[in-house]
Design an enzyme around this catalytic site. Structure first.
Site, short mmCIF file in Angstrom:
data_model
loop_
_atom_site.label_atom_id
_atom_site.label_comp_id
_atom_site.label_asym_id
_atom_site.label_seq_id
_atom_site.Cartn_x
_atom_site.Cartn_y
_atom_site.Cartn_z
N LYS A 66 50.08 35.02 36.20
CA LYS A 66 48.99 34.09 35.86
C LYS A 66 49.20 33.36 34.53
O LYS A 66 48.74 32.23 34.37
CB LYS A 66 47.67 34.85 35.79
CG LYS A 66 47.06 35.18 37.13
CD LYS A 66 45.70 35.81 36.94
CE LYS A 66 45.00 36.05 38.24
NZ LYS A 66 43.60 36.47 38.05
N ASP A 102 38.55 31.96 38.25
CA ASP A 102 38.01 33.32 38.04
C ASP A 102 36.67 33.32 37.30
O ASP A 102 35.80 34.14 37.60
CB ASP A 102 39.01 34.19 37.28
CG ASP A 102 40.19 34.61 38.14
OD1 ASP A 102 40.02 34.71 39.37
OD2 ASP A 102 41.29 34.84 37.59
#
Ligand code: ATR
Length: 279
Positions: A66, A102
């Protein structure tokens, strides 16, 4: 042309994302697929270039890529910049744009679970200082949290996040005492997850009107949530964060904001349960 989408990570075997995206692809009758692209760290650049060359429509990015993937896309947006990580890439004719869904996933799930979320934002305690914690901080700040305190095993990491986001940090050892004026407790560590050590915390000081949210979803009801529920607190499990981060990624790729429904939750949980039984 089939829209190819999927997940870049290492490992990817237990991901529930194909189950979520395939459900929506079928529901909306799209010519699209969602595949697992298992990518060991040395192959990350190659996989991203392959995505560009083969004109895949988009990918989700998970552990351990990520942060590193930020160096391989052409651009990323403010959400990715603020969280410091990319979990979704969209390919527009060879231009790769990273974003992070997220924080959206976190707050959407919390709103679904608590209703009026602002009632719980006076004093938030966040356990953990990893990627999930950063997404939670961004989401809670945007939602208007008045005070956020990060409590982490490694105090220096909590302190670094506190400096970056203008919030507070406390050592792991004082987590029980820190709860006495909290209105919301959030666990973003992996503690309490299947196969991980338990989360050791005594929530007896927490006021009755405080809420407890665990981003862990395996098991769905962690010991923390079980204990909080028994004490009469409102509780929110972590499955919705996974579903809502997928919802926004789906919209980026296909231009449709799909629905997160109880049926989808059941559909995803069924796979989860089948895997648990065969393990
Ligand atoms: P993610 O990106 O999913 O948030 P991560 O970056 O690996 O995952 O972060 C995991 C979090 O769980 C960290 O806050 C970690 O604490 P450290 O910063 O001290 O490593 C926390 N964590 C993991 N195992 C732990 C344990 N046994 N006790 C306390 N905290 C733990």
């Amino acid at each position: 042309m089939t829209h190819i989408t999927g997940l870049i990570g290492f490992p990817t075997d237990h991901s529930l994302s194909p189950r979520i995206h395939d459900y929506w692809i079928k529901q909306y009758g799209l010519d699209a697929s969602y595949k697992l692209f298992t990518t060991p760290p040395p192959r990350l650049r190659q996989t991203v270039n392959h995505m560009r060359k083969k004109n895949w429509r988009g990918v989700n990015v998970t552990i351990p890529h990520k942060q590193d993937v930020m160096f391989h896309v052409d651009q990323y947006d403010m959400a990715a910049h603020r969280v410091g990580a990319i979990n979704t890439i969209t390919n527009d004719n060879g231009i790769l744009t990273g974003t992070n869904t997220d924080a959206y996933g976190f707050i959407s799930n919390l709103k679904e679970g608590l209703g009026e979320v602002s009632l719980y934002l006076n004093e938030v305690i966040i356990l953990g200082a990893g990627g999930a914690s950063r997404a939670a901080i961004v989401a809670l700040q945007d939602a208007g949290a008045r005070s956020i305190t990060i409590i982490n095993r490694t105090y220096e990491t909590a302190q670094a996040l506190a400096d970056k986001f203008g919030v507070s940090a406390l050592p792991w050892e004082v987590r029980d005492e820190s709860l006495q004026s909290a209105t919301l407790l959030v666990n973003t560590t992996s503690l309490g997850m299947q196969g991980q050590p338990p989360l050791e915390i005594d929530i007896s000081r927490l006021f009755g009107n405080a809420a407890v949210h665990d981003i862990v979803y395996a098991p769905l009801e962690t010991d923390l949530l079980k204990c909080a529920r028994a004490k009469g607190h409102k509780t929110v499990d972590g499955l919705g964060m996974l579903l809502y981060q997928a919802q926004l990624a789906f919209q980026h790729w296909h231009g449709i904001l799909p629905e997160v429904t109880p049926e989808l939750r059941e559909h995803v949980l069924a796979q989860h349960e089948a895997e648990r039984q065969s393990a």
